[in-house]
Design an enzyme around this catalytic site. Structure first.
Site, PDB file in Angstrom:
ATOM      1  CD1 TRP A   1     -28.215 -36.773 -30.684  1.00 46.35           C
ATOM      2  CD2 TRP A   1     -28.364 -38.531 -29.302  1.00 46.35           C
ATOM      3  NE1 TRP A   1     -29.267 -37.552 -31.115  1.00 46.35           N
ATOM      4  CE2 TRP A   1     -29.378 -38.635 -30.278  1.00 46.35           C
ATOM      5  CE3 TRP A   1     -28.269 -39.516 -28.340  1.00 46.35           C
ATOM      6  CZ2 TRP A   1     -30.289 -39.691 -30.316  1.00 46.35           C
ATOM      7  CZ3 TRP A   1     -29.173 -40.569 -28.360  1.00 46.35           C
ATOM      8  CH2 TRP A   1     -30.162 -40.653 -29.337  1.00 46.35           C
ATOM      9  CG  HIS A   2     -27.491 -40.091 -24.722  1.00 45.70           C
ATOM     10  ND1 HIS A   2     -26.332 -40.289 -25.451  1.00 45.70           N
ATOM     11  CD2 HIS A   2     -28.190 -41.250 -24.794  1.00 45.70           C
ATOM     12  CE1 HIS A   2     -26.333 -41.530 -25.931  1.00 45.70           C
ATOM     13  NE2 HIS A   2     -27.442 -42.129 -25.556  1.00 45.70           N
ATOM     14  N   GLY A   3     -28.777 -35.657 -23.790  1.00 45.88           N
ATOM     15  CA  GLY A   3     -29.559 -34.745 -22.967  1.00 45.88           C
ATOM     16  C   GLY A   3     -28.846 -33.441 -22.706  1.00 45.88           C
TER      17      GLY A   3
ATOM     18  CG  PHE B   1     -32.467 -39.550 -24.242  1.00 46.81           C
ATOM     19  CD1 PHE B   1     -32.504 -38.708 -23.153  1.00 46.81           C
ATOM     20  CD2 PHE B   1     -32.199 -40.894 -24.036  1.00 46.81           C
ATOM     21  CE1 PHE B   1     -32.269 -39.178 -21.869  1.00 46.81           C
ATOM     22  CE2 PHE B   1     -31.944 -41.369 -22.766  1.00 46.81           C
ATOM     23  CZ  PHE B   1     -31.986 -40.514 -21.679  1.00 46.81           C
TER      24      PHE B   1
END
Length: 474
Positions: free
Chosen positions: A324-326, A474
């Site tokens: 999810w962060h990247g 993000f």
């Protein structure tokens, strides 16, 4: 228009607050929600006006799905459609180029890249709306009985203090506040606490995080090789840059929202004081941890299907949380590393084993700060460079070239940077956090806010760039 920019601090925020209270003064409460929505759209459009249609389409689709689901007897299909559309949009904008790059690498193909510019805040407002649909599906929320209109929903999604980088809020905690705020006048306690929070966040951003940023960029993006100590300095600079940058945004978001009589949830609670990795995730990005628990870990089965499945669910939750962060394998590895650490901690705890508080704190901080290297590394090659450095292959001492590089990006003394890094270490691990400060006597909070505001404004007025908040990426 980031929170620490002159445009936001001196123009946008004061103007929106003054007009908000003018509407309340003129008893135009019905115009408050449209005004907040319009101001939030203006704020969002400041980066890329052409992306407004993305968030508007997302709002319209999810609101329509929520209304349809609330009237349906069989809601599963509506929820599946909503989750598919939301994750599909997120996958396209955030992961399309990552997927194409991976396919090309594995198959030796040459599929053209899409070169998509990530719409700011899409991860946050997507998760927020998935939670909205899931709560309607489970019966936690009924929009028809709550009396919420389309503009109310727009404010819930778009409220500018938390639009770009969270906290990830629930409609149950926000909708009643939006309704109540239309009937309130000036709440001086909220305004005072908002100023305290905003000034603390502004100081963290411009005095600490932004000053560490050049050294982080030098180590992670520029120099071709590093010794052990040089990699350690770079990793610690990023460890504290990220800490104070994200903490700053969380404080400023809460402070800005208080000007409108809105209380956002706490998103940060001195995470580097954690005594184990589970404690860390109860303190870092609290609302994301809450979301992952409620809408991923529990639906996967949580701890209801035996010890083995519990460990698998825990690992998968943080593996997906890393993604999810990247869109990069470094984020996947970072999530897997944290998932494995949480699994190990759970096994350790179930065995009845504990560590002394100070040792647990040191080990947790060491693990988290080393894991941030994966989080920050732009690619696997740069990650390999740090691995070489930490292995001692390139030596252990600080080279004169590294010292000159640091002096060059900071325009100052290398030794002053090391002293500053030590002071930042003390602040992060031992100083009171924002929630502690809010419990101080009024006079103490006032003097702190005045002092930090003056110093922060001096930094803002310097002819330098204003780096974006890290989590806005993000």
């Amino acid at each position: 228009m980031i929170f620490s920019s002159p445009e936001f601090v001196f123009l946008f925020l004061p103007a929106v607050v003054l007009l908000y209270y003018l509407l309340l003064r003129l008893r135009r409460g019905s115009l408050v929600a449209p005004f907040i929505f319009a101001a939030s759209l203006f704020y969002y459009a400041w980066w890329r006006p052409q992306n407004i249609w993305i968030i508007l389409a997302s709002i319209a689709v999810n609101y329509g799905l929520g209304q349809a689901m609330s009237r349906a007897t069989r809601r599963g299909a509506w929820l599946a459609l909503g989750v598919t559309l939301n994750l599909g949009a997120l996958a396209y904008y955030k992961y399309a180029d990552f997927a194409l790059t991976t396919i090309n690498s594995l198959l030796g193909s040459s599929l053209p890249m899409r070169h998509i510019i990530l719409p700011i805040g899409i991860s946050f407002f997507t998760f927020q709306q998935i939670a909205y649909l899931a709560d309607i599906y489970t019966g936690k929320h009924d929009p028809s009985q709550a009396g919420e209109g389309f503009i109310d929903y727009c404010c819930f999604v778009c409220f500018f203090p938390q639009l770009v980088a969270g906290p990830i809020v629930h409609h149950q905690e926000m909708m009643p506040q939006f309704h109540a705020s239309r009937k309130q006048g000036v709440n001086w306690e909220n305004i005072f606490n908002g100023l305290v929070m905003f000034s603390m966040g502004l100081a963290k951003k411009v005095i600490i995080a932004d000053q560490l940023s050049p050294v982080s960029r030098l180590c992670f993006d520029s120099i071709p090789s590093m010794s052990f100590l040089e990699a350690l300095v770079g990793s610690l600079c990023y460890t504290f840059q990220l800490y104070f940058d994200f903490s700053a945004y969380s404080d400023m978001a809460i402070g800005a929202a208080l000007f409108f009589n809105i209380h956002l949830p706490w998103n940060f609670n001195s995470p580097y004081k954690a005594t184990n990795i589970q404690d860390f995730w109860r303190r870092w990005h609290i609302t994301l941890s809450r979301w992952l628990k409620d809408y991923l870990y529990i639906p996967l089965g949580g701890n209801r299907r035996g010890p083995g499945r519990t460990l698998i669910n825990l690992f998968l939750t943080f593996l997906l949380g890393g993604l999810w962060h990247g869109a990069a394998w470094t984020f996947v590895l970072w999530g897997a590393l944290h998932g494995a650490a949480l699994v190990a901690h759970r096994v350790w705890s179930k065995a009845g084993l504990t560590l002394p508080g100070l040792l647990g704190r040191a080990l947790t901080f060491g693990f988290v700060s080393m894991a941030w290297v994966l989080f920050r590394a732009p690619d696997m090659g740069r990650l390999g460079l740090f691995c070489d450095a930490f292995s001692g292959r390139n030596g252990f001492v600080l080279s004169e070239g590294f010292r000159k590089g640091v002096r060059g990006v900071l325009n100052g003394s290398f030794h002053v940077m090391l002293i500053g890094l030590a002071l930042v270490f003390i602040l992060a691990l031992f100083a009171p956090n924002s929630s502690d400060v809010l419990r101080w006597p009024e006079r103490g909070k006032l003097w702190l806010a005045v002092f930090l505001s003056i110093v922060a404004v001096l930094f803002i007025c310097l002819p330098t760039a204003y780096p974006e908040f890290i989590y806005s990426q993000f």
